[in-house]
Design a protein around this motif. Structure first.
Motif, PDB file in Angstrom:
ATOM      1  N   LYS A 135       0.824  -1.215   0.000  1.00 10.07           N
ATOM      2  CA  LYS A 135       0.000   0.000   0.000  1.00 10.07           C
ATOM      3  C   LYS A 135       0.857   1.263   0.000  1.00 10.07           C
ATOM      4  O   LYS A 135       0.487   2.278  -0.576  1.00 10.07           O
ATOM      5  CB  LYS A 135      -0.935   0.000   1.225  1.00 10.07           C
ATOM      6  CG  LYS A 135      -1.993  -1.096   1.159  1.00 10.07           C
ATOM      7  CD  LYS A 135      -2.989  -1.011   2.292  1.00 10.07           C
ATOM      8  CE  LYS A 135      -2.396  -1.421   3.634  1.00 10.07           C
ATOM      9  NZ  LYS A 135      -1.980  -2.834   3.687  1.00 10.07           N
ATOM     10  N   THR A 136       2.009   1.170   0.666  1.00  5.14           N
ATOM     11  CA  THR A 136       2.842   2.367   0.786  1.00  5.14           C
ATOM     12  C   THR A 136       3.275   2.895  -0.584  1.00  5.14           C
ATOM     13  O   THR A 136       3.300   4.105  -0.811  1.00  5.14           O
ATOM     14  CB  THR A 136       4.090   2.058   1.640  1.00  5.14           C
ATOM     15  OG1 THR A 136       3.700   1.196   2.699  1.00  5.14           O
ATOM     16  CG2 THR A 136       4.674   3.319   2.210  1.00  5.14           C
ATOM     17  N   ASP A 142      -2.728   5.903   6.990  1.00 10.09           N
ATOM     18  CA  ASP A 142      -2.379   4.493   6.952  1.00 10.09           C
ATOM     19  C   ASP A 142      -2.860   3.979   8.287  1.00 10.09           C
ATOM     20  O   ASP A 142      -2.138   3.924   9.246  1.00 10.09           O
ATOM     21  CB  ASP A 142      -0.865   4.356   6.833  1.00 10.09           C
ATOM     22  CG  ASP A 142      -0.447   2.893   6.776  1.00 10.09           C
ATOM     23  OD1 ASP A 142      -1.333   2.017   6.846  1.00 10.09           O
ATOM     24  OD2 ASP A 142       0.754   2.636   6.658  1.00 10.09           O
ATOM     25  N   GLN A 144      -4.879   1.174   9.371  1.00  8.27           N
ATOM     26  CA  GLN A 144      -4.962  -0.170   9.877  1.00  8.27           C
ATOM     27  C   GLN A 144      -5.780  -0.206  11.158  1.00  8.27           C
ATOM     28  O   GLN A 144      -5.414  -0.770  12.160  1.00  8.27           O
ATOM     29  CB  GLN A 144      -3.564  -0.725  10.130  1.00  8.27           C
ATOM     30  CG  GLN A 144      -2.647  -0.341   8.983  1.00  8.27           C
ATOM     31  CD  GLN A 144      -1.642  -1.406   8.628  1.00  8.27           C
ATOM     32  OE1 GLN A 144      -1.420  -2.319   9.367  1.00  8.27           O
ATOM     33  NE2 GLN A 144      -1.060  -1.284   7.460  1.00  8.27           N
TER      34      GLN A 144
HETATM   35 MG    MG Z   1       1.535  -0.521   5.579  1.00  7.80          MG
END
Ligand code: MG
Ligand code: ADP
Length: 683
Positions: free
Chosen positions: A293-294, A386, A388
């Protein structure tokens, strides 16, 4: 409406003084109106008459009998106790009252009474404690009904509650405004708010009660959906920045040290398409751990920078922010001067902030520290979290508000079904990364019994010998009472450091450590200065160490499935063969199934689906974690169907608002709700 909603109105009710008012405040009740929404936790059925010989300790029961005698005594503690000796045919029982000597004057021997109260049983002696009593002449049918039982606090009795509720129903309820549009009520054949509240507090019959409860559940979910949607819609509809995308992706692909996966490429295309429009982007990027994803985030940041806008990437931990920062510097060396990393550990914060507000930096990475009020941006065009699952709705929003109408990208590793993502993100666009970068070796997942742990240590040691690093995750920080047999990180660390791994560099990290200490240890591990990291779940999302290829989860039966999957995702991030060992001592049936699933598959989507079916979504996201308002009646694990209906209604309502087709009541309702949103959601 003289202070109807202020504190003073509670004491207007007979029997409610300052003391009780304070007690009520502990329950979150500050006004009579609050009473209406203080829902019963259950009901007592007074209509269910019982016989003395059938009742058990703790029952709430209705008994009838003839008064034999009444006496008042004073206990050693000075309490005044009044006892009614009763006879049900030939069977004696007792009614016991506190501080109610006046009852002696009101009732007399020979009368027939019916009493409802809680049973205390001592041997054969049955006592009803402080019951409600009725005479034959008291229209028993109307009295012996289903009674609500409320959550209480010290100093407040059910009787107080009932008195307050009655008062609230009589005085506040008539003024209460309907909270759902007429059309929605009609379409779903739901009763109005007033009738529903009345029925929930004092049920009259089963069907009506069910309809009332349905409506109130609907209301909660509808309101949640609408509030979330309103936050979004304003952002979505606002005029955004039309970024120019020429050549940006080509350049990015040239500087990347690897080839984008197809999934990454198409996610970037989604994002670029959104960002090139003058509408505000609101997109969710769902990708399993390790799906890359980064790299997608950096592509979006590169686009913003090329257009002269600032972008922010907010990471869940300091270490991860620092790792992203290093990666970003490597990818875009020509822009290093315009980059900033802001975490609570950053030095020269003031200078960093000046760079952001003055526009000298535009590649910005950080943690929660970015949310602080002092942080101001110059031309913020893109916000990426980000998360999560670490940031709440409110926090996310706070960052978005710092830009004028920045585009928004939310990255999450937990693949959540559409219905659930609707709750968390509203009507958001989604890009999926369902594919892992090529060349990844599957992570071999193995179940290990606790008694084989020593042998496992030898195996781990061999892998360390070949240059790899390992994690060992424990359910507890330190040994504590009441958790006998569970492995704590502290004691495992000490055992291993002086035992099986005394010749290795062993580190310890857990949530009770100071964040600077945590960071130090995790950085040491990331830099290869530690061979083995003993930890708690703090590492779940906080670390990316491609050289680490072994994950050992102690007492794995104590972890949820998604959590195990996240933990396993810490390994298998590089080119090395990786292993995940799940250690447990006689796991229960459910835990066994989870372990089996983990061994069988590495697909996060499949795991999430299965998990959801097995457990329901309750654990999937506690609302508190996400900063959503608490739900009182609705339960996301049981009311998904209602949630879906609400979502449809809300989308429809907003669409009609957009095309100016609303009815008058809907317009007013939306106006009020908008006002509410900003009271309850924004900080
Ligand atoms: Mg990540
Ligand atoms: P996550 O989606 O869990 O955030 P990351 O972005 O941290 O995943 O990526 C995991 C690892 O995979 C990183 O080391 C990253 O450099 C690497 N990676 C990302 N994309 C690719 C790719 N297309 N090919 C090879 N490696 C990649």
């Amino acid at each position: 409406m003289a202070d109807m909603h202020t504190h003073s109105d509670l004491t207007r009710v007979k029997g409610i003084g300052i003391k009780k008012k304070t007690a009520l405040a502990r329950l979150g009740i500050n006004s009579l109106k609050d009473m209406l929404f203080h829902y019963p936790r259950g009901y007592a059925d007074k209509s269910n008459r019982r016989r003395v010989h059938e009742v058990a300790e703790g029952d709430a029961a209705t008994l009838s009998g003839i008064v034999k005698s009444i006496q008042t005594t004073r206990s050693n503690g000075g309490r005044v106790m009044t006892r009614f000796q009763m006879l049900e045919d030939m069977t004696p029982f007792e009614l016991l009252f506190f501080n109610a000597a006046y009852l002696e004057k009101q009732y007399s021997a020979g009368e027939t009474l019916t009493a409802f109260g809680q049973v205390h049983k001592s041997g054969r002696q049955v006592t009803l404690i402080h019951p409600e009593i009725f005479r034959e002449s008291d229209q028993l049918e109307q009295q012996l009904v289903i009674m609500p039982l409320y959550p209480l606090t010290e100093g407040i009795t059910q009787r107080d509650m009932a008195a307050l509720i009655r008062e609230a129903l009589d005085t506040v309820l008539p003024e209460l405004e309907e909270t759902l549009p007429e059309s929605v009520l009609r379409r779903h054949r739901m009763p109005g708010l007033k009738a529903s509240l009345r029925e929930l507090h004092f049920p009259t019959d089963r069907a009506r009660y069910k309809a009332a409860k349905y409506r109130l559940v609907f209301e909660e979910l509808w309101s949640l959906q609408l509030n979330l949607a309103l936050l979004r819609v304003d952002a979505k509809r606002g005029k955004g920045i039309a970024f120019r995308t020429e050549h940006v992706l080509d350049h990015y692909m040239r500087v990347l040290p690897f080839r984008l996966t197809e999934a990454q490429h198409s996610a970037i295309m989604d994002i670029y398409t959104d960002m090139s429009k003058d509408k505000v982007m609101y997109r969710l990027l769902q990708g399993d751990v390790g799906s890359g994803k980064t790299a997608v985030a950096f592509a979006a940041m590169a686009l913003a920078a090329r257009n002269g806008y600032q972008s922010v990437l907010m990471a869940p931990t300091e270490l991860l922010a620092a790792q992203h920062f290093e990666a970003m510097k490597r990818l875009f060396p020509e822009s290093v001067d315009r980059m900033a990393l802001l975490t609570s550990a950053s030095k020269h914060k003031k200078k960093l902030r000046e760079g952001m507000s003055g526009g000298a930096t535009d590649w910005i990475i950080g943690t929660h520290a970015l949310l602080e009020e002092e942080v101001v941006f110059d031309r913020l065009g893109l916000v990426i979290t980000d998360e999560q699952h670490r940031f709440g709705v409110r926090q996310r929003n706070r960052l978005e508000e710092k830009g004028l109408s920045p585009d928004v990208l939310i990255m999450t590793a937990t693949p959540i079904p559409r219905t659930l993502s609707l709750v968390l993100y509203g009507d958001v666009d989604v890009s999926l990364l369902r594919e892992l970068p090529a060349g990844r070796k599957p992570i071999e997942t193995i179940y290990v019994q606790k008694k084989q742990f020593q042998r496992l240590c030898l195996k781990v040691d061999q892998l360390i010998e070949t240059g790899r690093q390992a994690y060992m995750v424990c359910p507890l920080v330190e040994d504590s009472e009441g958790s006998a047999g569970l492995q704590s990180a502290q004691s495992l660390f000490e055992d291993l450091r002086s035992g099986a791994f005394r010749h290795r560099r062993v580190g310890l990290v857990h949530g009770k450590m100071k964040s600077s200490e945590k960071n130090q240890v995790m950085t040491a591990f990331a830099d290869g200065h530690l061979d083995l990291l003993v930890s708690t779940t703090v590492i779940e999302v906080g670390i990316n160490v491609p050289n680490a290829s072994v994950m050992v989860v102690m007492d794995c039966d104590r972890f949820g499935l998604s959590q195990l999957h996240q933990l396993r995702g810490r390994v298998g991030r590089g080119e090395h063969a990786s292993y995940c060992y799940l250690v447990a001592d006689r796991p229960g049936e459910v835990a066994k199934q989870r372990i089996k699933k983990m061994v069988e598959t590495q697909d996060g989507f499949e795991i999430a689906d299965w998990d959801l079916k097995l457990r329901g979504p309750g654990e999937f996201f506690g609302t508190r974690q996400h900063g959503l308002p608490p739900l009182k009646l609705a339960d996301l694990s049981r009311h998904l169907d209602i949630l879906a209906l609400c979502q449809k209604e809300v989308v429809d309502l907003l669409q009609r608002e957009n095309t100016k087709q609303l009815e008058q009541d809907e317009i007013e309702l939306l106006r009020r709700r908008r006002h509410e949103v900003f009271e309850s959601f924004s900080i």
